[in-house]
Design a protein around this motif. Structure first.
Motif, short mmCIF file in Angstrom:
data_model
loop_
_atom_site.label_atom_id
_atom_site.label_comp_id
_atom_site.label_asym_id
_atom_site.label_seq_id
_atom_site.Cartn_x
_atom_site.Cartn_y
_atom_site.Cartn_z
N ILE A 123 57.09 17.96 -24.35
CA ILE A 123 58.29 17.37 -24.14
C ILE A 123 59.35 16.93 -25.11
CG2 ILE A 123 58.71 15.24 -22.46
CD1 ILE A 123 56.31 15.98 -20.85
N THR A 124 60.27 17.41 -24.78
CA THR A 124 61.33 17.17 -26.04
C THR A 124 62.14 15.79 -25.62
OG1 THR A 124 62.71 18.74 -25.10
CG2 THR A 124 61.42 19.51 -26.83
N VAL A 125 61.69 14.71 -26.37
CA VAL A 125 62.56 13.35 -26.14
C VAL A 125 63.53 13.28 -27.36
CG1 VAL A 125 62.13 10.75 -26.57
CG2 VAL A 125 60.59 12.20 -25.09
N ASN A 126 64.80 12.83 -27.02
CA ASN A 126 65.94 12.84 -27.85
C ASN A 126 65.66 11.50 -28.69
OD1 ASN A 126 67.02 15.22 -27.42
ND2 ASN A 126 68.46 14.35 -25.85
N GLY A 127 66.00 11.42 -29.98
CA GLY A 127 65.75 10.01 -30.74
C GLY A 127 64.43 9.63 -30.68
N ASP A 128 64.01 8.34 -30.52
CA ASP A 128 62.64 7.69 -30.54
C ASP A 128 62.16 7.51 -29.40
OD1 ASP A 128 63.98 5.56 -29.88
OD2 ASP A 128 63.41 4.63 -31.68
N GLY A 129 62.99 7.99 -28.17
CA GLY A 129 62.59 7.69 -26.86
C GLY A 129 62.67 6.20 -26.50
N THR A 130 63.17 5.32 -27.00
CA THR A 130 63.45 3.91 -26.64
C THR A 130 64.56 3.68 -25.96
OG1 THR A 130 64.04 3.38 -28.90
CG2 THR A 130 61.90 2.85 -28.41
N GLN A 131 65.48 4.46 -25.91
CA GLN A 131 66.78 4.41 -25.25
C GLN A 131 66.24 4.44 -23.86
OE1 GLN A 131 65.78 7.01 -26.83
NE2 GLN A 131 66.80 9.14 -26.21
N THR A 132 67.04 3.79 -22.97
CA THR A 132 66.56 3.52 -21.56
C THR A 132 67.74 4.17 -20.53
OG1 THR A 132 68.18 1.52 -21.08
CG2 THR A 132 65.65 1.34 -21.96
N ARG A 133 67.30 4.47 -19.36
CA ARG A 133 67.83 4.79 -18.25
C ARG A 133 67.29 4.22 -17.07
NH1 ARG A 133 70.36 6.47 -22.16
NH2 ARG A 133 71.26 8.26 -22.65
N SER A 134 68.26 4.31 -15.79
CA SER A 134 67.64 3.96 -14.60
C SER A 134 67.94 5.12 -13.68
CB SER A 134 68.08 2.62 -14.34
OG SER A 134 69.60 2.33 -14.75
N PHE A 135 67.12 5.30 -12.83
CA PHE A 135 67.42 6.54 -11.94
C PHE A 135 67.24 6.04 -10.51
CE2 PHE A 135 65.71 8.23 -15.97
CZ PHE A 135 66.26 9.18 -16.11
N CYS A 136 68.23 6.51 -10.03
CA CYS A 136 68.31 6.44 -8.14
C CYS A 136 68.19 7.53 -7.59
CB CYS A 136 70.03 5.99 -8.08
SG CYS A 136 70.24 5.26 -6.33
N TYR A 137 67.35 7.40 -6.45
CA TYR A 137 67.05 8.75 -5.58
C TYR A 137 68.19 8.89 -4.90
CZ TYR A 137 64.38 11.76 -2.93
OH TYR A 137 63.90 12.94 -2.20
#
Ligand SMILES: NC(=O)c1ccc[n+]([C@@H]2O[C@H](COP(=O)([O-])OP(=O)(O)OC[C@H]3O[C@@H](n4cnc5c(N)ncnc54)[C@H](O)[C@@H]3O)[C@@H](O)[C@H]2O)c1
Length: 312
Positions: free
Chosen positions: A202-216
């Motif tokens: 699984i290719t994570v950009n950067g160190d993976g500590t960046q955040t997102r929030s996902f809406c269904y």
């Protein structure tokens, strides 16, 4: 019967919105030039008497003879892979296409609903992002194609409201996912799902500590339907405020798919926002709306959709 125009109807959000509005008893004209969308998303409506598909590029004049009550302007490439492939088309779909859609709304005295984006906040210096935050956008950076196009059409939409008294709503959509999201569109969820299902890294950009929030998607559509009938004309954030790191998302998908994948880290793309979380207080106050579907539930629904359609 009330009549609706949806531009971008063959896309991920546009087709889900089309289904819902037809179910609610509206007649829908779906306009799309299929640059990033697919007729597969609308094939189930081919013999529906309450739906008419118009293959048309919205940067060209939009002419519909019928009286229209609502216009949803959703036409625009939306994933970074798509808008980087179609930069000029993206700028034009929003700016010129948006202007044409506003013209159709003005001619019909119809309510106009614009799909804007959290990307108007750029790489935000304020967290979470409230609608009153003006953003941190590089006007000539790689993402400016999309960000500045949306900022321009927001300004045009408000101008039609102020100067022409047009009824408008502006939805600043935060990352949304669900059925009909393309498996190869380069966004984090389909990419990780495909990798996890195949037990690939699984290719994570950067160190993976960046955040997102996902809406269904269903939560987003609920909010859009409420906005249709709201008198509130200024931008409103719609999304999910359950903020997660990219590492957590990878871990959750590995567990849902019982995958053997390992996480590997790659370079963070230029101008990639480090934090992304909507402040939803305005949507809660004005629409009395809250996202209901958890990431655990929604991610499973997306995986089921891909499996059912043999996409993974
Ligand atoms: N998916 C998200 O998380 C998200 C987040 C924020 C904003 N949005 C906005 O929501 C809208 C829909 O996004 P989506 O994820 O469904 O993307 P999508 O690419 O699946 O759908 C966009 C649709 O617009 C059509 N289109 C593009 N240019 C056109 C043109 N000139 N004429 C006619 N049709 C054209 C495409 O063919 C496609 O069917 C876009 O305006 C996007 O900016 C989406």
């Amino acid at each position: 019967m009330k009549k609706i125009v949806i531009t971008g109807a063959a896309g991920f959000i546009g087709s889900n919105l089309t289904d819902r509005l037809i179910n609610e008893g509206f007649f829908v004209y779906g306009i799309d030039n299929l640059i990033t969308g697919s007729l597969d998303n609308l094939s189930h409506l081919s013999s529906d008497n309450n739906f008419d598909f118009i293959n048309h590029d919205v940067t060209k004049h939009i002419d519909i003879k019928d009286k229209i009550d609502y216009i949803f302007h959703f036409a625009s490439p939306a994933s970074p892979i798509d808008y980087l492939k179609y930069p000029i088309q993206t700028l034009k779909a929003n700016a010129i296409g948006g202007h044409n859609a506003l013209g159709l709304a003005k001619k019909n005295n119809a309510k106009f609903i614009l799909a804007s984006t959290s990307e108007v906040y750029g790489d935000p210096l304020v967290h979470p992002q409230k609608e009153s935050y003006y953003g941190n956008v590089n006007p000539i950076g790689p993402r400016s194609i999309y960000d500045e196009a949306k900022r321009f059409i927001e300004s045009m939409t408000i101008s039609y409201h102020v100067y022409h008294k047009l009824r408008v709503s502006i939805v600043r959509i935060f990352n949304t996912y669900g059925p009909r999201m393309k498996i190869n569109d380069g966004r984090v969820l389909p990419t990780f799902i495909k990798q996890a299902v195949n037990n690939e890294d699984i290719t994570v950009n950067g160190d993976g500590t960046q955040t997102r929030s996902f809406c269904y998607i269903d939560d987003l559509i609920d909010a859009i339907l409420q906005l249709m009938n709201s008198e509130y004309s200024y931008p409103i954030n719609i999304g999910n405020d359950d903020e997660v790191t990219i590492n957590e998302i990878a871990g959750l998908l590995i567990s849902i798919l019982k995958s053997q994948s390992k996480i590997i880290y790659t370079q963070l793309p230029e101008d990639d926002p480090l934090k992304r979380k909507p402040d939803l207080s305005l949507a809660k106050k004005i629409l009395n709306w809250n996202p209901k579907i958890s990431k655990e539930e929604g991610f499973k629904l997306l995986v089921e959709y891909y499996k059912k359609n043999n996409l993974i």
